[in-house]
Design an enzyme around this catalytic site. Sequence first.
Site, PDB file in Angstrom:
ATOM      1  N   HIS A  18     -20.559  39.949-104.209  1.00 35.29           N
ATOM      2  CA  HIS A  18     -20.830  41.084-105.097  1.00 35.29           C
ATOM      3  C   HIS A  18     -21.622  42.181-104.396  1.00 35.29           C
ATOM      4  O   HIS A  18     -21.450  43.364-104.706  1.00 35.29           O
ATOM      5  CB  HIS A  18     -21.540  40.592-106.366  1.00 35.29           C
ATOM      6  CG  HIS A  18     -20.682  39.663-107.177  1.00 35.29           C
ATOM      7  ND1 HIS A  18     -21.175  38.598-107.887  1.00 35.29           N
ATOM      8  CD2 HIS A  18     -19.326  39.641-107.366  1.00 35.29           C
ATOM      9  CE1 HIS A  18     -20.174  37.960-108.490  1.00 35.29           C
ATOM     10  NE2 HIS A  18     -19.050  38.570-108.183  1.00 35.29           N
ATOM     11  N   HIS A  41      -8.474  37.876-109.614  1.00 35.78           N
ATOM     12  CA  HIS A  41      -8.996  36.608-110.176  1.00 35.78           C
ATOM     13  C   HIS A  41     -10.346  36.958-110.806  1.00 35.78           C
ATOM     14  O   HIS A  41     -11.403  36.759-110.198  1.00 35.78           O
ATOM     15  CB  HIS A  41      -9.220  35.563-109.089  1.00 35.78           C
ATOM     16  CG  HIS A  41      -8.030  35.291-108.211  1.00 35.78           C
ATOM     17  ND1 HIS A  41      -7.673  36.124-107.189  1.00 35.78           N
ATOM     18  CD2 HIS A  41      -7.145  34.262-108.206  1.00 35.78           C
ATOM     19  CE1 HIS A  41      -6.598  35.616-106.587  1.00 35.78           C
ATOM     20  NE2 HIS A  41      -6.262  34.493-107.173  1.00 35.78           N
ATOM     21  N   SER A 108     -17.625  39.707-111.152  1.00 37.93           N
ATOM     22  CA  SER A 108     -17.106  40.916-110.494  1.00 37.93           C
ATOM     23  C   SER A 108     -16.720  41.994-111.518  1.00 37.93           C
ATOM     24  O   SER A 108     -17.014  43.182-111.288  1.00 37.93           O
ATOM     25  CB  SER A 108     -15.950  40.570-109.553  1.00 37.93           C
ATOM     26  OG  SER A 108     -15.068  39.635-110.127  1.00 37.93           O
ATOM     27  N   GLU A 126      -6.646  37.594-115.095  1.00 32.73           N
ATOM     28  CA  GLU A 126      -7.170  36.220-115.158  1.00 32.73           C
ATOM     29  C   GLU A 126      -6.074  35.310-115.696  1.00 32.73           C
ATOM     30  O   GLU A 126      -5.415  35.644-116.678  1.00 32.73           O
ATOM     31  CB  GLU A 126      -8.432  36.187-116.050  1.00 32.73           C
ATOM     32  CG  GLU A 126      -8.974  34.826-116.389  1.00 32.73           C
ATOM     33  CD  GLU A 126      -9.327  33.944-115.194  1.00 32.73           C
ATOM     34  OE1 GLU A 126      -9.969  34.431-114.249  1.00 32.73           O
ATOM     35  OE2 GLU A 126      -8.934  32.761-115.196  1.00 32.73           O
ATOM     36  N   ASP A 172      -9.792  36.505-105.001  1.00 34.56           N
ATOM     37  CA  ASP A 172     -10.943  35.585-105.090  1.00 34.56           C
ATOM     38  C   ASP A 172     -10.539  34.264-105.764  1.00 34.56           C
ATOM     39  O   ASP A 172     -11.077  33.896-106.814  1.00 34.56           O
ATOM     40  CB  ASP A 172     -12.042  36.311-105.905  1.00 34.56           C
ATOM     41  CG  ASP A 172     -13.342  35.536-105.935  1.00 34.56           C
ATOM     42  OD1 ASP A 172     -13.541  34.629-105.114  1.00 34.56           O
ATOM     43  OD2 ASP A 172     -14.186  35.850-106.812  1.00 34.56           O
TER      44      ASP A 172
HETATM   45  C1  LIG Z   1     -13.823  32.356-108.136  1.00 29.51           C
HETATM   46  S1  LIG Z   1     -13.363  32.661-109.772  1.00 29.51           S
HETATM   47  C2  LIG Z   1     -13.465  34.403-109.917  1.00 29.51           C
HETATM   48  C3  LIG Z   1     -14.815  34.965-109.909  1.00 29.51           C
HETATM   49  C4  LIG Z   1     -14.875  36.443-110.114  1.00 29.51           C
HETATM   50  N1  LIG Z   1     -13.964  37.167-109.218  1.00 29.51           N
HETATM   51  C5  LIG Z   1     -16.281  36.923-109.879  1.00 29.51           C
HETATM   52  O1  LIG Z   1     -16.628  37.260-108.739  1.00 29.51           O
HETATM   53  O2  LIG Z   1     -17.045  36.981-110.847  1.00 29.51           O
HETATM   54  C6  LIG Z   1     -11.630  32.441-109.743  1.00 29.51           C
HETATM   55  C7  LIG Z   1     -10.937  32.760-111.059  1.00 29.51           C
HETATM   56  O3  LIG Z   1      -9.528  32.784-110.841  1.00 29.51           O
HETATM   57  C8  LIG Z   1      -8.859  32.202-111.922  1.00 29.51           C
HETATM   58  N2  LIG Z   1      -7.555  31.750-111.388  1.00 29.51           N
HETATM   59  C9  LIG Z   1      -7.233  30.566-110.839  1.00 29.51           C
HETATM   60  N3  LIG Z   1      -5.965  30.583-110.390  1.00 29.51           N
HETATM   61  C10 LIG Z   1      -5.485  31.839-110.645  1.00 29.51           C
HETATM   62  C11 LIG Z   1      -4.237  32.485-110.394  1.00 29.51           C
HETATM   63  N4  LIG Z   1      -3.239  31.852-109.790  1.00 29.51           N
HETATM   64  N5  LIG Z   1      -4.091  33.768-110.781  1.00 29.51           N
HETATM   65  C12 LIG Z   1      -5.108  34.418-111.414  1.00 29.51           C
HETATM   66  N6  LIG Z   1      -6.319  33.856-111.672  1.00 29.51           N
HETATM   67  C13 LIG Z   1      -6.509  32.581-111.291  1.00 29.51           C
HETATM   68  C14 LIG Z   1      -9.798  31.105-112.379  1.00 29.51           C
HETATM   69  O4  LIG Z   1      -9.557  30.786-113.746  1.00 29.51           O
HETATM   70  C15 LIG Z   1     -11.160  31.732-112.144  1.00 29.51           C
HETATM   71  O5  LIG Z   1     -11.625  32.390-113.299  1.00 29.51           O
END
Ligand SMILES: C[S@@+](CC[C@H](N)C(=O)[O-])C[C@H]1O[C@@H](n2cnc3c(N)ncnc32)[C@H](O)[C@@H]1O
Length: 289
Positions: A18, A41, A108, A126, A172
């Site tokens: 971040h 993500h 994020s 998401e 991410d």
């Molecule tokens: C590491 S977290 C994201 C954190 C966020 N970017 C942050 O920094 O606050 C990963 C997220 O991706 C989602 N996710 C998992 N597989 C995914 C996919 N194939 N496409 C989109 N989102 C996905 C998960 O549910 C999770 O909420």
Amino acid sequence: MNYRHAYHAGNHADVLKHIVMMRAFAQLKKKDKPFLFLDAHAGIGLYALWGDEALKTLEWQDGVGRFYDPSGMPVPLSSDCEQLLASWRMAIAAVNASGQPLSHYPGSPGFALANLRPADRILLNELHPEDHGRLSDFAARDGRVKITEGEAASAIKAHLPPPERRGFVLIDPPYELEDEARRAVQMLRDGYRRFATGAFALWYPVTGDRLSEHIVAEAKALDLAKMLKIELCVREAVREGGLAGSGLILVNPPWPLADELAVLGPALRDRLKQNDGASWSLDWLTAPG
Ligand SMILES: C[S@@+](CC[C@H](N)C(=O)[O-])C[C@H]1O[C@@H](n2cnc3c(N)ncnc32)[C@H](O)[C@@H]1O
């Protein structure tokens, strides 16, 4: 899909990711022209640090918790570093009561909402239905925001290049599935093919197996212009030793982000270190241009 970011929000990896994001936004905002932030993500946008999930791991205490004292007052780094951290701290202040212990940490999307301008656009994607619902509750009322529920790879294909021709794309994934590393690098490749002037950040974990080396090697093999790798480990990375650190592969990092990270990196390592195996590195994978 088991991964829920609420268990990890505010940990050392979030702090690094971040802060880098906020510095990238600062550079992009130097021009009046609006830009797109595409968060492929996105998670849920805002996390309760005393919620059931966070209480199970308390990971945030060795992350953002090292930047605030128990009463919620900032514990500053050097003044040079604090200047670079100002927008990150402002976004944290915006979701916490002043003079109280930290209670929340933005994801994020939360950092983007706090920092981007009225004409910038924020596209949040998401996959998890419940997290998508919580993300919508958090962000959907903001006029700059569009939220999609689906695969990150599809969001990248559908929304790049943006009409603004300026943007920052965050990839991410949780890396819980076997082929997720390969798919993450493919997303970087596909995004770049559509939007070669955009700035991209691909996050990866350092866990003491070969995963991080594999991701870095695969990304480097794409041979995209201006690829910068930064990596911060809070302890020595050993097999089965959990998340020892994290890295970001940045493509087209807006100038002078690399110089700023060279200042911030060692200070973040010292603040976040858990033992003498802590490390920081910054390397150009391809020529800075
Ligand atoms: C590491 S977290 C994201 C954190 C966020 N970017 C942050 O920094 O606050 C990963 C997220 O991706 C989602 N996710 C998992 N597989 C995914 C996919 N194939 N496409 C989109 N989102 C996905 C998960 O549910 C999770 O909420």
